[in-house]
Scaffold this active site. Structure first.
Site, PDB file in Angstrom:
ATOM      1  N   LYS A   9       0.840  -1.200   0.000  1.00 24.71           N
ATOM      2  CA  LYS A   9       0.000   0.000   0.000  1.00 24.71           C
ATOM      3  C   LYS A   9       0.880   1.257   0.000  1.00 24.71           C
ATOM      4  O   LYS A   9       2.103   1.167   0.208  1.00 24.71           O
ATOM      5  CB  LYS A   9      -0.920  -0.063   1.224  1.00 24.71           C
ATOM      6  CG  LYS A   9      -1.872  -1.268   1.208  1.00 24.71           C
ATOM      7  CD  LYS A   9      -2.795  -1.271   2.421  1.00 24.71           C
ATOM      8  CE  LYS A   9      -3.782  -2.418   2.391  1.00 24.71           C
ATOM      9  NZ  LYS A   9      -4.737  -2.364   3.526  1.00 24.71           N
ATOM     10  N   TYR A  49     -12.016  -2.608  -3.712  1.00 26.51           N
ATOM     11  CA  TYR A  49     -12.588  -2.766  -2.366  1.00 26.51           C
ATOM     12  C   TYR A  49     -14.116  -2.710  -2.370  1.00 26.51           C
ATOM     13  O   TYR A  49     -14.708  -2.345  -1.368  1.00 26.51           O
ATOM     14  CB  TYR A  49     -12.023  -1.680  -1.441  1.00 26.51           C
ATOM     15  CG  TYR A  49     -10.637  -1.994  -0.886  1.00 26.51           C
ATOM     16  CD1 TYR A  49     -10.393  -3.174  -0.172  1.00 26.51           C
ATOM     17  CD2 TYR A  49      -9.584  -1.101  -1.043  1.00 26.51           C
ATOM     18  CE1 TYR A  49      -9.140  -3.465   0.347  1.00 26.51           C
ATOM     19  CE2 TYR A  49      -8.319  -1.389  -0.521  1.00 26.51           C
ATOM     20  CZ  TYR A  49      -8.114  -2.569   0.177  1.00 26.51           C
ATOM     21  OH  TYR A  49      -6.866  -2.846   0.708  1.00 26.51           O
ATOM     22  N   PHE A  57     -15.547   3.144   7.283  1.00 30.98           N
ATOM     23  CA  PHE A  57     -14.146   3.512   6.999  1.00 30.98           C
ATOM     24  C   PHE A  57     -13.846   3.580   5.490  1.00 30.98           C
ATOM     25  O   PHE A  57     -12.739   3.928   5.103  1.00 30.98           O
ATOM     26  CB  PHE A  57     -13.179   2.539   7.692  1.00 30.98           C
ATOM     27  CG  PHE A  57     -13.308   1.090   7.306  1.00 30.98           C
ATOM     28  CD1 PHE A  57     -12.744   0.610   6.127  1.00 30.98           C
ATOM     29  CD2 PHE A  57     -14.000   0.196   8.113  1.00 30.98           C
ATOM     30  CE1 PHE A  57     -12.867  -0.717   5.748  1.00 30.98           C
ATOM     31  CE2 PHE A  57     -14.132  -1.148   7.742  1.00 30.98           C
ATOM     32  CZ  PHE A  57     -13.560  -1.600   6.558  1.00 30.98           C
ATOM     33  N   ARG A  85      -1.739 -14.713   3.442  1.00 36.26           N
ATOM     34  CA  ARG A  85      -2.480 -14.049   4.535  1.00 36.26           C
ATOM     35  C   ARG A  85      -1.776 -14.293   5.869  1.00 36.26           C
ATOM     36  O   ARG A  85      -1.709 -13.405   6.706  1.00 36.26           O
ATOM     37  CB  ARG A  85      -3.918 -14.579   4.613  1.00 36.26           C
ATOM     38  CG  ARG A  85      -4.783 -14.222   3.446  1.00 36.26           C
ATOM     39  CD  ARG A  85      -5.275 -12.807   3.458  1.00 36.26           C
ATOM     40  NE  ARG A  85      -6.211 -12.528   4.521  1.00 36.26           N
ATOM     41  CZ  ARG A  85      -6.945 -11.414   4.602  1.00 36.26           C
ATOM     42  NH1 ARG A  85      -6.844 -10.474   3.662  1.00 36.26           N
ATOM     43  NH2 ARG A  85      -7.765 -11.212   5.612  1.00 36.26           N
ATOM     44  N   THR A  91      -5.762  -8.317  10.065  1.00 34.41           N
ATOM     45  CA  THR A  91      -6.128  -6.995   9.547  1.00 34.41           C
ATOM     46  C   THR A  91      -5.668  -5.899  10.511  1.00 34.41           C
ATOM     47  O   THR A  91      -5.109  -4.883  10.094  1.00 34.41           O
ATOM     48  CB  THR A  91      -7.662  -6.931   9.345  1.00 34.41           C
ATOM     49  OG1 THR A  91      -8.027  -7.971   8.434  1.00 34.41           O
ATOM     50  CG2 THR A  91      -8.095  -5.593   8.778  1.00 34.41           C
ATOM     51  N   ARG A 102       2.585  -7.309   9.090  1.00 33.97           N
ATOM     52  CA  ARG A 102       1.873  -6.255   9.823  1.00 33.97           C
ATOM     53  C   ARG A 102       2.304  -6.209  11.288  1.00 33.97           C
ATOM     54  O   ARG A 102       2.387  -5.136  11.884  1.00 33.97           O
ATOM     55  CB  ARG A 102       0.364  -6.457   9.696  1.00 33.97           C
ATOM     56  CG  ARG A 102      -0.166  -6.106   8.292  1.00 33.97           C
ATOM     57  CD  ARG A 102      -1.586  -6.585   8.126  1.00 33.97           C
ATOM     58  NE  ARG A 102      -2.187  -6.163   6.858  1.00 33.97           N
ATOM     59  CZ  ARG A 102      -3.348  -6.634   6.404  1.00 33.97           C
ATOM     60  NH1 ARG A 102      -4.006  -7.551   7.098  1.00 33.97           N
ATOM     61  NH2 ARG A 102      -3.851  -6.199   5.265  1.00 33.97           N
ATOM     62  N   ASN A 112      -1.912  -0.153   7.330  1.00 31.93           N
ATOM     63  CA  ASN A 112      -1.399  -1.515   7.590  1.00 31.93           C
ATOM     64  C   ASN A 112      -0.571  -2.105   6.442  1.00 31.93           C
ATOM     65  O   ASN A 112      -0.433  -3.309   6.305  1.00 31.93           O
ATOM     66  CB  ASN A 112      -2.524  -2.449   8.065  1.00 31.93           C
ATOM     67  CG  ASN A 112      -3.603  -2.672   7.026  1.00 31.93           C
ATOM     68  OD1 ASN A 112      -3.565  -2.093   5.951  1.00 31.93           O
ATOM     69  ND2 ASN A 112      -4.570  -3.521   7.345  1.00 31.93           N
ATOM     70  N   HIS A 115      -1.715  -5.543   1.300  1.00 32.61           N
ATOM     71  CA  HIS A 115      -2.963  -6.261   1.018  1.00 32.61           C
ATOM     72  C   HIS A 115      -2.622  -7.657   0.520  1.00 32.61           C
ATOM     73  O   HIS A 115      -1.631  -7.838  -0.194  1.00 32.61           O
ATOM     74  CB  HIS A 115      -3.753  -5.520  -0.070  1.00 32.61           C
ATOM     75  CG  HIS A 115      -4.847  -6.361  -0.673  1.00 32.61           C
ATOM     76  ND1 HIS A 115      -6.090  -6.484  -0.095  1.00 32.61           N
ATOM     77  CD2 HIS A 115      -4.847  -7.175  -1.775  1.00 32.61           C
ATOM     78  CE1 HIS A 115      -6.818  -7.329  -0.830  1.00 32.61           C
ATOM     79  NE2 HIS A 115      -6.087  -7.757  -1.845  1.00 32.61           N
ATOM     80  N   GLU A 126      -9.033 -10.226  -8.356  1.00 34.26           N
ATOM     81  CA  GLU A 126      -8.082  -9.120  -8.154  1.00 34.26           C
ATOM     82  C   GLU A 126      -6.961  -9.149  -9.206  1.00 34.26           C
ATOM     83  O   GLU A 126      -6.538  -8.109  -9.699  1.00 34.26           O
ATOM     84  CB  GLU A 126      -7.518  -9.187  -6.735  1.00 34.26           C
ATOM     85  CG  GLU A 126      -8.578  -8.882  -5.682  1.00 34.26           C
ATOM     86  CD  GLU A 126      -8.154  -9.156  -4.244  1.00 34.26           C
ATOM     87  OE1 GLU A 126      -8.998  -8.940  -3.348  1.00 34.26           O
ATOM     88  OE2 GLU A 126      -7.022  -9.606  -3.994  1.00 34.26           O
TER      89      GLU A 126
HETATM   90  N1  UDP Z   1      -9.723  -1.123   7.354  1.00 32.33           N
HETATM   91  C1  UDP Z   1      -9.832   0.026   8.133  1.00 32.33           C
HETATM   92  N2  UDP Z   1     -10.585  -0.034   9.269  1.00 32.33           N
HETATM   93  C2  UDP Z   1     -11.213  -1.165   9.667  1.00 32.33           C
HETATM   94  C3  UDP Z   1     -11.105  -2.320   8.875  1.00 32.33           C
HETATM   95  C4  UDP Z   1     -10.340  -2.278   7.721  1.00 32.33           C
HETATM   96  O1  UDP Z   1      -9.258   1.061   7.806  1.00 32.33           O
HETATM   97  O2  UDP Z   1     -11.867  -1.150  10.723  1.00 32.33           O
HETATM   98  C5  UDP Z   1      -8.893  -1.093   6.141  1.00 32.33           C
HETATM   99  C6  UDP Z   1      -7.540  -1.777   6.346  1.00 32.33           C
HETATM  100  O3  UDP Z   1      -6.547  -1.040   5.636  1.00 32.33           O
HETATM  101  C7  UDP Z   1      -7.773  -3.133   5.713  1.00 32.33           C
HETATM  102  C8  UDP Z   1      -8.676  -2.768   4.541  1.00 32.33           C
HETATM  103  O4  UDP Z   1      -9.541  -1.764   5.080  1.00 32.33           O
HETATM  104  O5  UDP Z   1      -6.560  -3.739   5.311  1.00 32.33           O
HETATM  105  C9  UDP Z   1      -9.501  -3.884   3.975  1.00 32.33           C
HETATM  106  O6  UDP Z   1     -10.246  -4.466   5.014  1.00 32.33           O
HETATM  107  P1  UDP Z   1     -10.391  -6.059   5.120  1.00 32.33           P
HETATM  108  O7  UDP Z   1     -11.415  -6.329   6.180  1.00 32.33           O
HETATM  109  O8  UDP Z   1     -10.610  -6.644   3.766  1.00 32.33           O
HETATM  110  O9  UDP Z   1      -8.956  -6.485   5.708  1.00 32.33           O
HETATM  111  P2  UDP Z   1      -7.711  -7.215   5.014  1.00 32.33           P
HETATM  112  O10 UDP Z   1      -8.272  -8.214   4.028  1.00 32.33           O
HETATM  113  O11 UDP Z   1      -6.874  -6.149   4.351  1.00 32.33           O
HETATM  114  O12 UDP Z   1      -6.967  -7.873   6.151  1.00 32.33           O
HETATM  115 MG    MG Z   2      -9.695  -8.020   2.561  1.00 32.78          MG
END
Ligand code: UDP
Ligand code: MG
Length: 148
Positions: A9, A49, A57, A85, A91, A102, A112, A115, A126
């Site tokens: 990111k 997204y 958010f 992952r 996350t 992370r 964070n 992705h 994707e």
């Molecule tokens: N995110 C955020 N606040 C939250 C949850 C997610 O800003 O409470 C952001 C964070 O950067 C995250 C992205 O949204 O990586 C995508 O969310 P997802 O739940 O898909 O998490 P990921 O797959 O990236 O772990």
């Molecule tokens: Mg995700």
């Protein structure tokens, strides 16, 4: 072989973590089959997204993700989505174990740094979204030392 979409990111790029993140995927044994530095449009990121568009958010997430270039990559290998992952961590950086990307390099969920696709189905979607030109198929000379 399974493929996953991994994206460093804007904060990860600005903080000079591109090499560190690539190193971890290379050293694990995954194969890099596509990579580019790109400044995505708002529309492109909103589509990436789109599952999250009703979340509070979401506007902040899109602003963050379009604030600078990202490093878009496709990594290939057995179990690449799930393993990727695990390498990323949770996350929430505060829920991420030390030793994960992370867990080691960030503090807040909204910064964070990377992705990773959450399933094979998401990965296929994707990869098509970020690499409509396709990926590079190549044979790694390491394969027989990584897979039995
Ligand atoms: N995110 C955020 N606040 C939250 C949850 C997610 O800003 O409470 C952001 C964070 O950067 C995250 C992205 O949204 O990586 C995508 O969310 P997802 O739940 O898909 O998490 P990921 O797959 O990236 O772990
Ligand atoms: Mg995700």
């Amino acid at each position: 072989m399974e493929r996953t979409y991994i994206m460093i990111k804007p904060d990860g790029v600005q903080r000079g973590l591109v090499g560190e993140i690539i190193k971890r995927f290379e050293q694990k044994g995954f194969k890099l089959v596509a990579m580019k530095i790109t400044m995505p449009s708002k529309e492109h990121m909103e589509t990436h997204y789109e599952d999250l568009k009703t979340k509070k958010f979401f506007p902040g997430l899109i602003a963050y993700m379009t604030s600078g270039p990202v490093c878009a990559m496709v990594w290939e290998g057995k179990g690449a989505c799930l393993e990727g992952r695990k390498m990323l961590g949770a996350t929430m950086p505060s829920d991420s174990a030390m030793g994960t990307i992370r867990g080691d390099y960030c503090i807040e969920v909204g910064r964070n740094i990377c992705h990773g696709s959450d399933s094979v189905e998401s990965a296929n979607k994707e990869i098509a979204h970020w690499f409509p030109e396709g990926v590079c198929e190549w044979e790694s000379c390491e394969a027989s030392w990584i897979y039995e």
